[in-house]
Design a protein around this motif. Structure first.
Motif, short mmCIF file in Angstrom:
data_model
loop_
_atom_site.label_atom_id
_atom_site.label_comp_id
_atom_site.label_asym_id
_atom_site.label_seq_id
_atom_site.Cartn_x
_atom_site.Cartn_y
_atom_site.Cartn_z
N THR A 5 0.69 -1.22 -0.03
CA THR A 5 0.19 -0.02 -0.02
C THR A 5 0.74 1.42 -0.16
O THR A 5 0.48 2.10 -0.61
CB THR A 5 -0.96 -0.05 1.25
OG1 THR A 5 -2.17 0.68 0.91
CG2 THR A 5 -0.79 0.44 2.55
N ALA A 6 2.01 1.31 0.52
CA ALA A 6 2.83 2.15 0.47
C ALA A 6 3.33 2.42 -0.70
O ALA A 6 3.84 3.67 -1.19
CB ALA A 6 4.05 2.15 1.63
N THR A 7 4.06 1.22 -1.30
CA THR A 7 4.44 1.49 -2.58
C THR A 7 3.33 2.17 -3.74
O THR A 7 3.57 2.93 -4.65
CB THR A 7 4.80 0.06 -2.88
OG1 THR A 7 5.93 -0.40 -2.24
CG2 THR A 7 5.51 0.01 -4.66
N ALA B 68 5.24 5.29 4.73
CA ALA B 68 5.53 3.84 4.77
C ALA B 68 5.34 3.62 6.35
O ALA B 68 4.93 2.53 6.52
CB ALA B 68 6.91 3.65 4.25
N ARG B 69 5.85 4.42 7.18
CA ARG B 69 5.80 4.12 8.58
C ARG B 69 4.29 3.99 9.09
O ARG B 69 3.77 3.39 9.88
CB ARG B 69 6.46 5.19 9.31
CG ARG B 69 7.89 5.10 9.16
CD ARG B 69 8.56 5.92 10.15
NE ARG B 69 8.24 7.47 10.37
CZ ARG B 69 8.73 8.27 9.42
NH1 ARG B 69 9.79 7.91 8.67
NH2 ARG B 69 8.37 9.43 9.53
N GLY B 70 3.28 4.95 8.37
CA GLY B 70 2.14 4.89 8.74
C GLY B 70 1.29 3.68 8.19
O GLY B 70 0.44 3.12 8.99
N ALA C 173 9.18 4.29 -2.03
CA ALA C 173 10.14 3.45 -2.41
C ALA C 173 11.22 2.43 -1.78
O ALA C 173 12.36 2.11 -1.83
CB ALA C 173 11.15 4.33 -3.30
N TYR C 174 10.49 1.90 -0.42
CA TYR C 174 11.49 1.42 0.55
C TYR C 174 10.80 0.02 0.42
O TYR C 174 9.81 -0.41 -0.11
CB TYR C 174 11.05 1.81 1.91
CG TYR C 174 11.49 3.12 2.32
CD1 TYR C 174 12.96 3.25 2.90
CD2 TYR C 174 10.99 4.23 1.99
CE1 TYR C 174 13.56 4.41 3.07
CE2 TYR C 174 11.27 5.43 2.21
CZ TYR C 174 12.73 5.45 2.90
OH TYR C 174 13.04 6.77 3.06
N THR C 175 11.77 -1.29 0.83
CA THR C 175 11.75 -2.50 0.49
C THR C 175 10.93 -3.13 1.73
O THR C 175 10.85 -2.37 2.84
CB THR C 175 13.01 -3.24 0.46
OG1 THR C 175 13.60 -3.06 1.75
CG2 THR C 175 13.73 -2.61 -0.79
N VAL C 176 10.40 -4.20 1.79
CA VAL C 176 9.99 -4.82 2.71
C VAL C 176 10.96 -4.99 3.86
O VAL C 176 10.41 -4.84 5.16
CB VAL C 176 9.40 -6.27 2.37
CG1 VAL C 176 9.03 -7.05 3.68
CG2 VAL C 176 8.37 -6.31 1.49
N GLY D 118 12.22 -0.71 10.44
CA GLY D 118 12.08 0.55 11.01
C GLY D 118 11.92 1.68 10.06
O GLY D 118 11.99 2.89 10.38
N ALA D 119 12.80 1.68 8.92
CA ALA D 119 13.05 2.57 7.95
C ALA D 119 11.83 3.04 7.15
O ALA D 119 10.73 2.46 7.19
CB ALA D 119 13.98 2.20 7.04
#
Length: 238
Positions: free
Chosen positions: A53-55, A75-77, A60-63, A69-70
């Protein structure tokens, strides 16, 4: 009283597409309810959903990065929401609009002003969510996948909140999968079904927004394909 869920479920090609998708989900779950799952399977599926959902929102962060925690605020939300979402099931079943407000407050924290968290700002959108909640309170014989897909599209299109409407919509879709018994343990990944073909996802949502009847039809056929991909993305499929 007419049942719009049944009407949509009866559109040409939808019954067979939904049945095929449900078969794919059941194949992963093995004889519905008999396959043992661990809390770790659910946690992994929810984390994969947060990444997906963040993507779709442009993150653009990986699983693995999210698990460590990055990530940006979006993404954090999404990760934060993934850890709290299933706990909102009783609220969803009691008062869908209140549950949606809570979902928005969790997902959007750190991205919008605190005063806007969980507060619908679009009167027309609020009216649509209220009507959706009314429909959800009525009995229906429509397949759960159809109900979930229409909940998703309606919330995303209503735009009731200042931001994160699509994130809220995808979270609600997962809750319906649990509530309707499609995937009680939430070990499939509906969000991954969408990110796997993001162009088709956005095109189908745009079609849903059209004023003629073809939009709902196209969205439901798309959603059935996405449900099959959601099953394939389950940690149990690996």
């Amino acid at each position: 009283m007419s049942d719009p869920f049944i009407a949509a479920a009866s559109l040409e090609g939808v019954p067979s597409a939904v049945a095929a998708a449900r078969d794919g989900i059941d194949a992963v779950l093995r004889d519905r309810g008999l396959r043992k799952t661990a809390p770790a399977d659910t946690a992994q599926a929810l984390l994969l959903g947060a990444w997906a959902t963040a993507t779709l929102e442009g993150s653009a962060y990986t699983v693995d990065e999210l698990a460590a925690g990055a990530g940006d605020a979006t993404a954090r939300g999404a990760v934060r929401l993934s850890t709290e979402l299933l706990g909102l099931l009783p609220a969803w079943q009691r008062s869908p609009v209140q549950a949606l407000a809570r979902i928005h407050a969790i997902a959007a924290a750190g991205s919008v002003d605190d005063a806007e968290l969980g507060r619908p700002v679009n009167p027309e959108g609020v009216a649509r969510l209220t009507n959706l909640a009314r429909l959800l309170g009525q009995a229906t014989e429509a397949p759960g996948l159809v109900v979930a897909a229409l909940v998703h599209a309606e919330i995303a299109d209503a735009g009731a909140f200042v931001s994160h409407n699509a994130v809220v919509a995808r979270a609600a879709e997962r809750l319906v999968w649990v509530a309707k018994g499609i995937d009680p343990a939430s070990v499939t990944v509906p969000e991954a079904g969408h990110v796997a073909d993001a162009p088709a996802y956005f095109a189908a949502l745009e079609s849903y927004r059209s004023s003629d009847g073809t939009g709902v039809h196209q969205w439901l056929l798309y959603a059935a394909d996405a449900a099959t991909r959601a099953a394939e993305a389950s940690p149990l499929s690996r």
